[in-house]
Design an enzyme around this catalytic site. Structure first.
Site, short mmCIF file in Angstrom:
data_model
loop_
_atom_site.label_atom_id
_atom_site.label_comp_id
_atom_site.label_asym_id
_atom_site.label_seq_id
_atom_site.Cartn_x
_atom_site.Cartn_y
_atom_site.Cartn_z
N ASP A 125 0.82 -1.22 0.00
CA ASP A 125 0.00 0.00 0.00
C ASP A 125 0.86 1.27 0.00
O ASP A 125 0.37 2.36 -0.30
CB ASP A 125 -0.96 0.00 1.20
CG ASP A 125 -0.28 -0.10 2.56
OD1 ASP A 125 0.96 -0.20 2.62
OD2 ASP A 125 -1.01 -0.09 3.58
N GLU A 126 2.15 1.12 0.33
CA GLU A 126 3.00 2.32 0.41
C GLU A 126 3.22 3.01 -0.92
O GLU A 126 3.70 4.14 -0.96
CB GLU A 126 4.38 1.95 0.95
CG GLU A 126 4.34 1.45 2.34
CD GLU A 126 5.73 1.37 2.94
OE1 GLU A 126 6.66 1.98 2.40
OE2 GLU A 126 5.84 0.69 3.95
N TYR A 151 12.33 2.73 -0.80
CA TYR A 151 11.65 1.42 -0.84
C TYR A 151 10.32 1.53 -1.57
O TYR A 151 10.05 0.80 -2.54
CB TYR A 151 11.44 0.87 0.57
CG TYR A 151 10.39 -0.23 0.62
CD1 TYR A 151 10.62 -1.47 0.02
CD2 TYR A 151 9.16 -0.03 1.25
CE1 TYR A 151 9.64 -2.47 0.04
CE2 TYR A 151 8.19 -1.01 1.27
CZ TYR A 151 8.43 -2.24 0.66
OH TYR A 151 7.47 -3.22 0.68
P1 NAD Z 1 11.29 -10.09 3.77
O1 NAD Z 1 12.34 -9.03 3.77
O2 NAD Z 1 10.95 -10.79 5.04
O3 NAD Z 1 11.67 -11.21 2.71
C1 NAD Z 1 12.20 -10.89 1.44
C2 NAD Z 1 12.81 -12.16 0.86
O4 NAD Z 1 13.29 -11.83 -0.46
C3 NAD Z 1 14.00 -12.69 1.65
O5 NAD Z 1 13.89 -14.08 1.82
C4 NAD Z 1 15.20 -12.33 0.78
O6 NAD Z 1 16.29 -13.23 0.92
C5 NAD Z 1 14.59 -12.39 -0.60
N1 NAD Z 1 15.35 -11.61 -1.58
C6 NAD Z 1 15.82 -10.34 -1.43
N2 NAD Z 1 16.50 -9.99 -2.54
C7 NAD Z 1 16.44 -11.03 -3.40
C8 NAD Z 1 16.94 -11.27 -4.70
N3 NAD Z 1 17.65 -10.34 -5.37
N4 NAD Z 1 16.67 -12.45 -5.29
C9 NAD Z 1 15.96 -13.42 -4.64
N5 NAD Z 1 15.48 -13.26 -3.40
C10 NAD Z 1 15.71 -12.07 -2.78
O7 NAD Z 1 10.00 -9.40 3.14
P2 NAD Z 1 8.45 -9.60 3.47
O8 NAD Z 1 8.08 -8.71 4.57
O9 NAD Z 1 8.19 -11.05 3.55
O10 NAD Z 1 7.82 -9.01 2.13
C11 NAD Z 1 7.62 -9.84 1.00
C12 NAD Z 1 6.95 -9.02 -0.09
O11 NAD Z 1 5.72 -8.50 0.37
C13 NAD Z 1 7.79 -7.84 -0.56
O12 NAD Z 1 7.65 -7.73 -1.96
C14 NAD Z 1 7.15 -6.64 0.14
O13 NAD Z 1 7.30 -5.48 -0.63
C15 NAD Z 1 5.69 -7.08 0.17
N6 NAD Z 1 4.86 -6.54 1.26
C16 NAD Z 1 5.28 -6.65 2.55
C17 NAD Z 1 4.43 -6.21 3.57
C18 NAD Z 1 4.83 -6.33 5.03
O14 NAD Z 1 4.12 -5.82 5.89
N7 NAD Z 1 5.92 -7.01 5.38
C19 NAD Z 1 3.19 -5.63 3.25
C20 NAD Z 1 2.83 -5.53 1.91
C21 NAD Z 1 3.66 -5.99 0.92
O1 DAU Z 2 2.44 -1.06 4.46
C1 DAU Z 2 3.15 -2.16 4.01
C2 DAU Z 2 4.61 -2.04 4.41
O2 DAU Z 2 4.67 -2.28 5.81
C3 DAU Z 2 5.51 -3.01 3.66
O3 DAU Z 2 5.53 -2.67 2.29
C4 DAU Z 2 6.93 -2.99 4.21
O4 DAU Z 2 7.72 -4.00 3.59
C5 DAU Z 2 6.88 -3.25 5.71
O5 DAU Z 2 8.18 -3.16 6.26
C6 DAU Z 2 5.96 -2.23 6.37
O6 DAU Z 2 6.50 -0.90 6.29
P1 DAU Z 2 6.48 0.09 7.56
O7 DAU Z 2 7.54 1.10 7.36
O8 DAU Z 2 5.11 0.54 7.85
O9 DAU Z 2 6.89 -1.00 8.71
P2 DAU Z 2 7.89 -0.94 9.96
O10 DAU Z 2 7.68 -2.25 10.66
O11 DAU Z 2 9.27 -0.59 9.57
O12 DAU Z 2 7.29 0.23 10.84
C7 DAU Z 2 5.92 0.24 11.25
C8 DAU Z 2 5.67 1.55 11.99
O13 DAU Z 2 6.40 1.52 13.23
C9 DAU Z 2 6.16 2.78 11.26
O14 DAU Z 2 5.27 3.85 11.52
C10 DAU Z 2 7.53 3.07 11.88
C11 DAU Z 2 7.33 2.62 13.31
N1 DAU Z 2 8.52 2.09 14.03
C12 DAU Z 2 9.30 1.16 13.40
C13 DAU Z 2 10.38 0.60 14.07
C14 DAU Z 2 11.25 -0.43 13.39
C15 DAU Z 2 8.78 2.49 15.34
O15 DAU Z 2 8.04 3.34 15.90
N2 DAU Z 2 9.83 1.93 16.00
C16 DAU Z 2 10.66 1.00 15.42
O16 DAU Z 2 11.61 0.53 16.09
#
Ligand code: NAD
Ligand code: DAU
Length: 340
Positions: A125-126, A151
């Site tokens: 959603d970012e 990002y």
């Molecule tokens: P993560 O960082 O936990 O995992 C990413 C994985 O991708 C890792 O296993 C890493 O080794 C692999 N990777 C990185 N670079 C690579 C490369 N060049 N080739 C092959 N593998 C590679 O991430 P996540 O939180 O599981 O997110 C997964 C996907 O979901 C991402 O595309 C992210 O943008 C999206 N997403 C995440 C969130 C969230 O809240 N975490 C929300 C919405 C969308």
């Molecule tokens: O919205 C989806 C996104 O959510 C994904 O695309 C990203 O991969 C995922 O990392 C996440 O992004 P955020 O930046 O929202 O997540 P993060 O966990 O880094 O931070 C969540 C919120 O908490 C944000 O407002 C920053 C704040 N934060 C984060 C950290 C690490 C703190 O207040 N303290 C902290 O130590």
């Protein structure tokens, strides 16, 4: 069905692989993962034995066109999770995000087009930027793109690439943009596991700025169930927004965690705010509900408690990753100043 799951050793991807193998006996999974710092091989351990002939892990990068072509040639479907995923890291090391999230996606799109595989792109959603704190407005599939961090800009670029390949190169693809996930196996650099693992070790939670930023939390299993709904029922070229109406301020999340650990509400520290910090995310998931998907984890307090229990029971999973993540936060303090 033969599927390639990129990034399947990370947080969301590994939960996707586990639930897919358990729930879809007709599916064979090949994970392509570069095993960066964000991956944990323990996320996939035991799967080759538990599901003989249905699971394999290939260590390699999505930017390796030869390897990607070879793997996608044998696949019906590519589910693309691989990414550099942490906003804070993108402020200090942006080029890694462009290489993986933009170039790597283009490499996959070429292979999926060549071999006629369906492509499902996992996005965030970012890409839409942020919403005002004091509003009830939500992101919809027609919200204009307005990313804030390197990002989110790299993920926005990858979404545009998918649409371009659909329109101009005939690729069969769907896109989903999800809100913030929580649950087991999330790297301890991220907000919720950083605070949980810190609390287990006896440290106070660290809240960026005033802590009033809002995130729209969804359990990782609900996200992954929605991904399969889009793959099964979604329309080629269309974008689906996934969210579970889980808006919370960061302070509300920290207060809930402090309650679970038996600390008073004020047992946390305010630290330097993230530059460009997005204020609020909120998803209108009506396009998903129209496909029949509903979240199952509707009780955030219960989901958070189960997540705390998972981290409490798996210290060997996160201890060294937490140590490395905290070292990176200390390095960022040296580079950007402040207290993180
Ligand atoms: P993560 O960082 O936990 O995992 C990413 C994985 O991708 C890792 O296993 C890493 O080794 C692999 N990777 C990185 N670079 C690579 C490369 N060049 N080739 C092959 N593998 C590679 O991430 P996540 O939180 O599981 O997110 C997964 C996907 O979901 C991402 O595309 C992210 O943008 C999206 N997403 C995440 C969130 C969230 O809240 N975490 C929300 C919405 C969308
Ligand atoms: O919205 C989806 C996104 O959510 C994904 O695309 C990203 O991969 C995922 O990392 C996440 O992004 P955020 O930046 O929202 O997540 P993060 O966990 O880094 O931070 C969540 C919120 O908490 C944000 O407002 C920053 C704040 N934060 C984060 C950290 C690490 C703190 O207040 N303290 C902290 O130590």
């Amino acid at each position: 069905m033969r599927i390639v799951v990129t990034g399947g050793a990370g947080f969301i991807g590994s939960n996707f692989v586990r639930s897919t193998l358990a729930q879809r006996p007709d599916v064979q999974v090949t994970v392509l993962d570069a095993l960066t710092y964000a991956a944990n091989p323990a996320n996939l351990s035991g799967l080759a034995d538990a599901y003989p002939g249905r699971f394999r892990l290939v260590e390699g990068s999505i930017t390796d066109a030869r390897l990607v072509d070879e793997l996608v040639a044998g696949a019906d479907l590519v589910v693309h999770f691989a990414a550099e995923s942490h906003n804070d890291n993108s402020l200090t090391n942006p080029l890694a995000f462009i290489t993986t999230n933009v170039t790597g996606t283009a490499v996959l799109l070429e292979a999926a087009t060549t071999h006629g595989a369906h492509f499902h792109h996992i996005s965030t959603d970012e890409v839409f930027g942020d919403l005002p704190l004091e509003s009830t407005e939500k992101f919809t599939p027609s919200t204009p793109y307005n990313p804030s961090s390197p990002y989110s800009a790299s993920k926005a670029a990858s979404d545009h690439l998918v649409r371009a390949w659909v329109r101009s190169k005939g690729l069969d693809a769907t896109i989903s943009n999800c809100s913030n996930n929580y649950g087991p196996r999330q790297h301890p650099e991220k907000f919720i596991p950083r605070q949980i693992t810190g609390l287990i070790e006896g440290h106070k939670p660290r809240v960026y700025g005033a802590g009033l930023n809002v995130r729209d939390w969804i359990h990782v299993d609900d996200h992954n169930a929605a991904v399969w709904t889009v793959i099964d029922k979604g329309e080629t070229g269309k974008t689906y927004l996934i969210g579970a109406d889980g808006e919370k301020t960061n302070l509300e999340v920290v207060t809930a965690l402090l309650g679970i650990f038996g600390h008073p509400d004020n047992w946390f520290v305010h630290v330097t705010d993230r530059p460009g910090h997005d204020r609020r995310y909120a998803i209108d998931a009506s396009s998903m509900r129209a496909l029949g998907w509903r979240p199952v984890y509707t009780d955030f307090a219960a989901g958070l408690k189960a997540t705390v229990d998972w981290y409490t029971q798996h210290p060997q999973w996160w201890e060294s990753a937490r140590h490395d993540a905290e070292t990176r936060y200390r390095d960022t303090e040296k580079e950007l100043g402040g207290n993180r």
